[in-house]
Design an enzyme around this catalytic site. Structure first.
Site, mmCIF file in Angstrom:
data_model
loop_
_atom_site.group_PDB
_atom_site.id
_atom_site.type_symbol
_atom_site.label_atom_id
_atom_site.label_comp_id
_atom_site.label_asym_id
_atom_site.label_seq_id
_atom_site.Cartn_x
_atom_site.Cartn_y
_atom_site.Cartn_z
ATOM 1 N N GLU A 7 3.372 -1.155 1.279
ATOM 2 C CA GLU A 7 4.532 -0.381 0.820
ATOM 3 C C GLU A 7 4.294 0.169 -0.577
ATOM 4 O OE1 GLU A 7 5.902 -1.963 -1.918
ATOM 5 O OE2 GLU A 7 4.672 -3.738 -1.536
ATOM 6 N N GLU A 67 1.666 -3.349 -2.106
ATOM 7 C CA GLU A 67 0.816 -2.343 -1.465
ATOM 8 C C GLU A 67 0.147 -2.846 -0.186
ATOM 9 O OE1 GLU A 67 -2.090 -0.919 -4.266
ATOM 10 O OE2 GLU A 67 -0.595 -0.571 -5.843
#
Length: 342
Positions: free
Chosen positions: A169, A312
């Site tokens: 994300e 991430e």
């Protein structure tokens, strides 16, 4: 959500893998969590000797208007800047994927601006999650659309032959909706799951916590209705990650979780489809408050503790080579009885 069925953890297969490990040329249990990991992967895949030659991470990007109220020390524009960096291959997650020989895909599910960036997959549902301190972040239909995008992306990865997945994300401010989701759906104290984010002072952390608390009070999300919680205090990328997990699990593809934000998505997935958590794989213990406790509550084991809190999907991809090691033990080590000393 179309055609989602969560299979049961294949305990019989996991038991056979456990028995196999105990016959190998080593002391039983001497490889510790590596053995536990290979057993869990056998149960998830329903394969006694799982292997994962094709790995992939899909990163979902979105913005959050609650940032405009001071919920993050970083500006909202940083989401787009980082997405551009990822598309050029310059992020930590890009380096981790190259190291693990994993395919990298990045999806715009809710960025504020419409951007044309080479390599960015366009699946935008909303132009940023709305400020949930004043009203719902998304409509129910928008949340459903984001969930379906995640499911579809997992199925697209599977169609390409990917058999080990991780969601990532990017969304400045997404620790706020994550904390709100966890507080409502897991009943955990808001203070225990609200972190400082990037370079946030203690004073600003208190303001952030109160802002989230106010958002929960304003929206009154229903803890018995996970879609209501997701729509009112969640975010597009969190919804897409939850869908991605459901899509992978439905195909018996292991989905490896990163930190708190991914685990908030896993909580949503588990509440929507009970049994999902038993088919997910943890990676590391995040340094973000509340992550370890939530993973324990969901019953998802972790295998690394490196003090990481980047997000991430970095922690998940970091586990990929460890997974390869764990499953190769099953096929590349001889049994003790087969050793020939002549």
């Amino acid at each position: 959500m179309k055609n989602v069925t969560i299979p049961e953890f294949a305990k019989d297969c996991a038991d056979r893998t456990r028995e196999r490990l105990d016959t190998l040329a080593k002391l039983p249990g001497s490889l510790g969590k590596l053995e536990e990991l290979s057993i869990r992967l056998a149960g998830i895949t329903a394969r006694e000797y799982p292997s994962f030659p094709n790995k992939g991470l899909v990163l979902f990007a979105a913005d959050h208007d609650i940032v405009l109220k001071g919920a993050s020390a970083s500006s909202q524009e940083m989401t787009e800047l980082q997405v551009r960096n990822f598309c050029r291959g310059g992020g930590a997650i890009n380096a981790f994927c190259r190291t693990a020989n994993a395919c990298f895909t990045i999806v715009d599910v809710g960025m504020k601006r419409d951007v044309d960036i080479p390599g960015l997959v366009q699946r935008k549902v909303v132009h940023g999650a709305r400020d949930f301190s004043t009203g719902p972040a998304m409509t129910r239909d928008e949340a459903l659309s984001c969930l379906q995008i995640g499911i579809d992306m997992a199925r697209e990865q599977a169609a390409r032959g990917i058999n080990l997945l991780a969601p990532g994300e990017m969304g400045i401010g997404n620790t706020s909706p994550s904390a709100a989701i966890i507080s409502v759906l897991a009943g955990m104290p808001l203070e225990s799951v609200t972190g400082m984010g990037a370079y946030m002072s203690s004073d600003r952390l208190r303001k952030k916590t109160e802002l989230i608390r106010h958002g929960i009070e304003v929206n009154q999300p229903d803890p018995s209705d996970p879609l209501d919680v997701l729509a009112k205090v969640g975010g597009p990328e969190i919804a897409a990650m939850a869908g991605f997990m459901l899509g992978g699990v439905s195909l018996r593809i292991p989905v490896v979780l990163d930190g708190l934000i991914a685990t908030a998505a896993a909580l949503v997935a588990e509440k929507l489809f009970p049994g999902t958590a038993s088919m997910l794989t943890g990676s590391h213990v995040s340094a973000v408050p509340g992550h370890a406790a939530l993973m324990e509550r969901l019953g998802i084991p972790t295998y690394l503790d490196l003090g990481m809190r980047l997000g991430e999907g970095t922690g998940a991809v970091l586990l990929f080579p460890v997974i390869d090691t764990a499953v190769r033990i099953l096929t590349e080590m001889p049994t003790l009885d087969s050793l020939d000393f002549s």
